[in-house]
Design a protein around this motif. Sequence first.
Motif, PDB file in Angstrom:
ATOM      1  N   SER A  60       0.838  -1.197   0.000  1.00  0.00           N
ATOM      2  CA  SER A  60       0.000   0.000   0.000  1.00  0.00           C
ATOM      3  C   SER A  60       0.874   1.248   0.000  1.00  0.00           C
ATOM      4  CB  SER A  60      -0.928   0.008   1.217  1.00  0.00           C
ATOM      5  OG  SER A  60      -0.169   0.052   2.408  1.00  0.00           O
ATOM      6  N   ARG A  61       0.218   2.387  -0.115  1.00  0.00           N
ATOM      7  CA  ARG A  61       0.904   3.671  -0.063  1.00  0.00           C
ATOM      8  C   ARG A  61       0.289   4.472   1.070  1.00  0.00           C
ATOM      9  NH1 ARG A  61       0.259   6.228  -5.798  1.00  0.00           N
ATOM     10  NH2 ARG A  61       1.909   7.593  -5.101  1.00  0.00           N
ATOM     11  N   LYS A  62       1.117   5.290   1.721  1.00  0.00           N
ATOM     12  CA  LYS A  62       0.583   6.146   2.772  1.00  0.00           C
ATOM     13  C   LYS A  62       1.178   7.532   2.644  1.00  0.00           C
ATOM     14  CE  LYS A  62       3.783   5.663   6.601  1.00  0.00           C
ATOM     15  NZ  LYS A  62       3.864   5.553   8.033  1.00  0.00           N
ATOM     16  N   LEU A  63       0.458   8.511   3.142  1.00  0.00           N
ATOM     17  CA  LEU A  63       0.922   9.885   3.148  1.00  0.00           C
ATOM     18  C   LEU A  63       1.583  10.134   4.495  1.00  0.00           C
ATOM     19  CD1 LEU A  63       0.988  12.552   1.580  1.00  0.00           C
ATOM     20  CD2 LEU A  63      -1.123  13.181   2.745  1.00  0.00           C
ATOM     21  N   ALA A  64       2.849  10.539   4.450  1.00  0.00           N
ATOM     22  CA  ALA A  64       3.602  10.785   5.671  1.00  0.00           C
ATOM     23  C   ALA A  64       3.902  12.276   5.785  1.00  0.00           C
ATOM     24  CB  ALA A  64       4.901   9.989   5.652  1.00  0.00           C
ATOM     25  N   PHE A  65       4.014  12.753   7.002  1.00  0.00           N
ATOM     26  CA  PHE A  65       4.363  14.151   7.251  1.00  0.00           C
ATOM     27  C   PHE A  65       5.623  14.193   8.078  1.00  0.00           C
ATOM     28  CE2 PHE A  65       4.258  17.944   9.953  1.00  0.00           C
ATOM     29  CZ  PHE A  65       4.240  18.917   8.977  1.00  0.00           C
ATOM     30  N   THR A  66       6.561  15.017   7.650  1.00  0.00           N
ATOM     31  CA  THR A  66       7.786  15.252   8.406  1.00  0.00           C
ATOM     32  C   THR A  66       7.797  16.720   8.795  1.00  0.00           C
ATOM     33  OG1 THR A  66       8.924  13.578   7.090  1.00  0.00           O
ATOM     34  CG2 THR A  66      10.294  15.081   8.373  1.00  0.00           C
ATOM     35  N   ALA A  67       7.839  17.000  10.077  1.00  0.00           N
ATOM     36  CA  ALA A  67       7.816  18.380  10.554  1.00  0.00           C
ATOM     37  C   ALA A  67       9.094  19.103  10.160  1.00  0.00           C
ATOM     38  CB  ALA A  67       7.649  18.410  12.066  1.00  0.00           C
ATOM     39  N   GLY A  68       8.947  20.378   9.820  1.00  0.00           N
ATOM     40  CA  GLY A  68      10.085  21.211   9.476  1.00  0.00           C
ATOM     41  C   GLY A  68      10.745  21.786  10.716  1.00  0.00           C
ATOM     42  N   LYS A  69      11.844  22.465  10.520  1.00  0.00           N
ATOM     43  CA  LYS A  69      12.616  23.024  11.635  1.00  0.00           C
ATOM     44  C   LYS A  69      11.783  23.992  12.475  1.00  0.00           C
ATOM     45  CE  LYS A  69      16.981  25.383  12.730  1.00  0.00           C
ATOM     46  NZ  LYS A  69      16.640  25.454  14.099  1.00  0.00           N
ATOM     47  N   GLY A  70      10.990  24.837  11.822  1.00  0.00           N
ATOM     48  CA  GLY A  70      10.173  25.799  12.563  1.00  0.00           C
ATOM     49  C   GLY A  70       9.199  25.123  13.508  1.00  0.00           C
ATOM     50  N   VAL A  71       8.574  24.054  13.058  1.00  0.00           N
ATOM     51  CA  VAL A  71       7.633  23.309  13.897  1.00  0.00           C
ATOM     52  C   VAL A  71       8.380  22.581  15.008  1.00  0.00           C
ATOM     53  CG1 VAL A  71       5.942  21.428  13.934  1.00  0.00           C
ATOM     54  CG2 VAL A  71       5.945  23.063  12.054  1.00  0.00           C
ATOM     55  N   LYS A  72       9.473  21.941  14.673  1.00  0.00           N
ATOM     56  CA  LYS A  72      10.255  21.224  15.690  1.00  0.00           C
ATOM     57  C   LYS A  72      10.727  22.165  16.784  1.00  0.00           C
ATOM     58  CE  LYS A  72      11.974  17.563  12.686  1.00  0.00           C
ATOM     59  NZ  LYS A  72      13.156  17.010  12.021  1.00  0.00           N
ATOM     60  N   ASP A  73      11.224  23.344  16.374  1.00  0.00           N
ATOM     61  CA  ASP A  73      11.694  24.319  17.361  1.00  0.00           C
ATOM     62  C   ASP A  73      10.559  24.823  18.245  1.00  0.00           C
ATOM     63  OD1 ASP A  73      14.238  24.034  16.332  1.00  0.00           O
ATOM     64  OD2 ASP A  73      14.212  25.932  15.207  1.00  0.00           O
ATOM     65  N   ALA A  74       9.360  24.972  17.683  1.00  0.00           N
ATOM     66  CA  ALA A  74       8.212  25.447  18.453  1.00  0.00           C
ATOM     67  C   ALA A  74       7.750  24.418  19.487  1.00  0.00           C
ATOM     68  CB  ALA A  74       7.055  25.780  17.520  1.00  0.00           C
ATOM     69  N   LEU A  75       8.042  23.139  19.232  1.00  0.00           N
ATOM     70  CA  LEU A  75       7.574  22.078  20.125  1.00  0.00           C
ATOM     71  C   LEU A  75       8.568  21.705  21.219  1.00  0.00           C
ATOM     72  CD1 LEU A  75       5.905  19.703  17.520  1.00  0.00           C
ATOM     73  CD2 LEU A  75       4.808  21.377  19.009  1.00  0.00           C
ATOM     74  N   VAL A  76       9.749  22.310  21.200  1.00  0.00           N
ATOM     75  CA  VAL A  76      10.764  21.972  22.199  1.00  0.00           C
ATOM     76  C   VAL A  76      10.332  22.495  23.560  1.00  0.00           C
ATOM     77  CG1 VAL A  76      13.151  22.381  22.925  1.00  0.00           C
ATOM     78  CG2 VAL A  76      12.638  21.964  20.529  1.00  0.00           C
ATOM     79  N   LEU A  77      10.371  21.627  24.546  1.00  0.00           N
ATOM     80  CA  LEU A  77      10.010  22.010  25.905  1.00  0.00           C
ATOM     81  C   LEU A  77      11.167  22.780  26.535  1.00  0.00           C
ATOM     82  CD1 LEU A  77       8.396  18.674  27.137  1.00  0.00           C
ATOM     83  CD2 LEU A  77       7.229  20.750  26.430  1.00  0.00           C
TER      84      LEU A  77
END
Length: 116
Positions: free
Chosen positions: A74-91
């Motif tokens: 099968s095929r699936k749609l994957a999402f990889t977060a960009g640097k801006g999103v990753k940086d925003a999620l850092v605790l």
Amino acid sequence: MNTSELIEQIAETTDRPKAEVKLVLDAVIDAIVAAAKKGEDVSLTGFGKFSVRDLAARTGRNPATGESIEIAASRKLAFTAGKGVKDALVLPKQPAKKASTEKKPSTTKSATKRRA
């Protein structure tokens, strides 16, 4: 957050009518799906990348019976977060706990028996 809440938030932020925001959001989703059908990646700078991943056929197990089953490719749609999103999620880092230098009385059974 669901679709209607997202539309409402975008409408408030952009001062646009909800109907207009819904049309734009639907168009964005349709464009991502159309690109995925063609096997193309969609990169949104600062946000992330949607890409299609091919999953090979494999053997699985029916959890109810334990019987082997064939799972089709099968095929699936994957999402990889960009640097801006990753940086925003850092605790934020928590300060390290200081080690106590005081000796606490022992509360083990053997220490309790010795005192009695």
